[in-house]
Scaffold this motif. Sequence first.
Motif, mmCIF file in Angstrom:
data_model
loop_
_atom_site.group_PDB
_atom_site.id
_atom_site.type_symbol
_atom_site.label_atom_id
_atom_site.label_comp_id
_atom_site.label_asym_id
_atom_site.label_seq_id
_atom_site.Cartn_x
_atom_site.Cartn_y
_atom_site.Cartn_z
ATOM 1 N N SER A 282 37.199 31.706 22.065
ATOM 2 C CA SER A 282 36.191 30.674 22.287
ATOM 3 C C SER A 282 36.122 30.203 23.731
ATOM 4 O O SER A 282 35.223 29.440 24.093
ATOM 5 C CB SER A 282 36.473 29.466 21.383
ATOM 6 O OG SER A 282 37.665 28.794 21.787
ATOM 7 N N LEU A 283 37.063 30.647 24.565
ATOM 8 C CA LEU A 283 37.141 30.168 25.944
ATOM 9 C C LEU A 283 36.448 31.111 26.918
ATOM 10 O O LEU A 283 36.411 32.327 26.709
ATOM 11 C CB LEU A 283 38.610 29.993 26.348
ATOM 12 C CG LEU A 283 39.385 28.941 25.536
ATOM 13 C CD1 LEU A 283 40.871 29.037 25.835
ATOM 14 C CD2 LEU A 283 38.863 27.541 25.832
ATOM 15 N N ASP A 284 35.927 30.544 27.991
ATOM 16 C CA ASP A 284 35.212 31.306 29.009
ATOM 17 C C ASP A 284 36.197 32.100 29.877
ATOM 18 O O ASP A 284 37.243 31.577 30.280
ATOM 19 C CB ASP A 284 34.394 30.352 29.879
ATOM 20 C CG ASP A 284 33.551 31.068 30.899
ATOM 21 O OD1 ASP A 284 34.054 31.297 32.026
ATOM 22 O OD2 ASP A 284 32.402 31.411 30.584
ATOM 23 N N GLU A 285 35.861 33.345 30.175
ATOM 24 C CA GLU A 285 36.743 34.201 30.982
ATOM 25 C C GLU A 285 36.984 33.619 32.370
ATOM 26 O O GLU A 285 38.099 33.691 32.890
ATOM 27 C CB GLU A 285 36.141 35.607 31.107
ATOM 28 C CG GLU A 285 36.140 36.389 29.803
ATOM 29 C CD GLU A 285 35.645 37.818 29.993
ATOM 30 O OE1 GLU A 285 35.394 38.194 31.159
ATOM 31 O OE2 GLU A 285 35.526 38.540 28.992
ATOM 32 N N ASP A 286 35.950 33.053 32.980
ATOM 33 C CA ASP A 286 36.099 32.495 34.326
ATOM 34 C C ASP A 286 37.035 31.288 34.335
ATOM 35 O O ASP A 286 37.817 31.110 35.273
ATOM 36 C CB ASP A 286 34.733 32.100 34.889
ATOM 37 C CG ASP A 286 33.859 33.304 35.199
ATOM 38 O OD1 ASP A 286 34.426 34.408 35.381
ATOM 39 O OD2 ASP A 286 32.632 33.154 35.271
ATOM 40 N N HIS A 287 36.940 30.477 33.303
ATOM 41 C CA HIS A 287 37.822 29.314 33.224
ATOM 42 C C HIS A 287 39.275 29.740 33.051
ATOM 43 O O HIS A 287 40.181 29.181 33.682
ATOM 44 C CB HIS A 287 37.405 28.419 32.057
ATOM 45 C CG HIS A 287 36.106 27.716 32.264
ATOM 46 N ND1 HIS A 287 35.309 27.293 31.224
ATOM 47 C CD2 HIS A 287 35.450 27.372 33.410
ATOM 48 C CE1 HIS A 287 34.219 26.704 31.717
ATOM 49 N NE2 HIS A 287 34.283 26.747 33.031
#
Length: 353
Positions: A282-287
Amino acid sequence: MQYLGMSSIVRQKYVTCFLTMLNQENLIFIIGSPRSGSTLLQRMVGSHSKIFTHPEPHLITPLFYLGYYTNVDKAPYDHINAAQALREFCEELPNGENDYLEALRAYASTLYEKVLNASGKEFFLDKTPAYALVLPFLTKLYPQAKYIVLTRHPLAILHSVAHSFFAGDYKTAVETNPIIQRYIPAIGAFIHERPVPFVHIRYEDLVNEPEKQMQHICEHLRLSYEPETITYGQYKHISKSYGDPMSVEKHQRPVGDSIEKWVPDLLARPKVMAIARRSIASLDEDHLAAWGYPKEEIFAALSSGRASPTQTPLNIYRIKRQVLLHLRKNIHKNLFGKLIKKIRYYCDVLLRT
């Protein structure tokens, strides 16, 4: 010469006024999520001879929710009208938002100044994890403060939350307080955008190379490195309601025994593994990359681990937490909740002035 001609009382007031002139540069903020090792880092940095700290004062978050930027969902007054009124009032200020920020800064800085002057130290360190969720506001309020960003492996945080507060129940932990879903985007965006200068420290590096990381931090703070900060346990630290209630008191210096405790626990529990994978997905790759743990490497440690579920020893804190969680379940619908409301009613009547 003018100072020498003053009476002793006036001179004392002059000195007091001078002492309370706090510069933003004298404020240090540790930015990190709960269960990321922020209390450990606070105690290490707070052991420096020029730094005073207090566990999680929570001065900034209430200011964010006064209504100019956003407001709370529920309040004992008409918060919607109050927010609109505040915005309209600030439109009449000569410098608009800047004047509003100046007023908020005066409030917070006065409190920081008072406690700092009483301590006799030069810098105040504020470590309140909730600040990470209002970072755009915090950096507007204190753009010249010193910032230390602490991150930790996301699944180590998830493991720590589940076992510290929910007796190993990952499902309830994620449903009750999805910490990595809230904090990784907020801090990841901050690291990526860099609105203010900061130093970024990973928990794993801090416990494996504490001397190197503390030297890095002191360089950012423009302070001389003091080796004694590594052995934080030799000093007396303020310990009240907030901060790590379990782990940090066990040791005199950083230790790395909890770095990969999450690995055998996930390997031994397929259902938990599925929860962990959904959480990361569910998390963004960039973050995640900015956080310091690229998405494709998150589960790498599992390839060499051995299955062994984490045993969560009981202590007073965990027992109280479990009792509260159990009592709060469906409290607005069950008989216990009705009893508590009745008791509250009679207490309000008895205490009414």
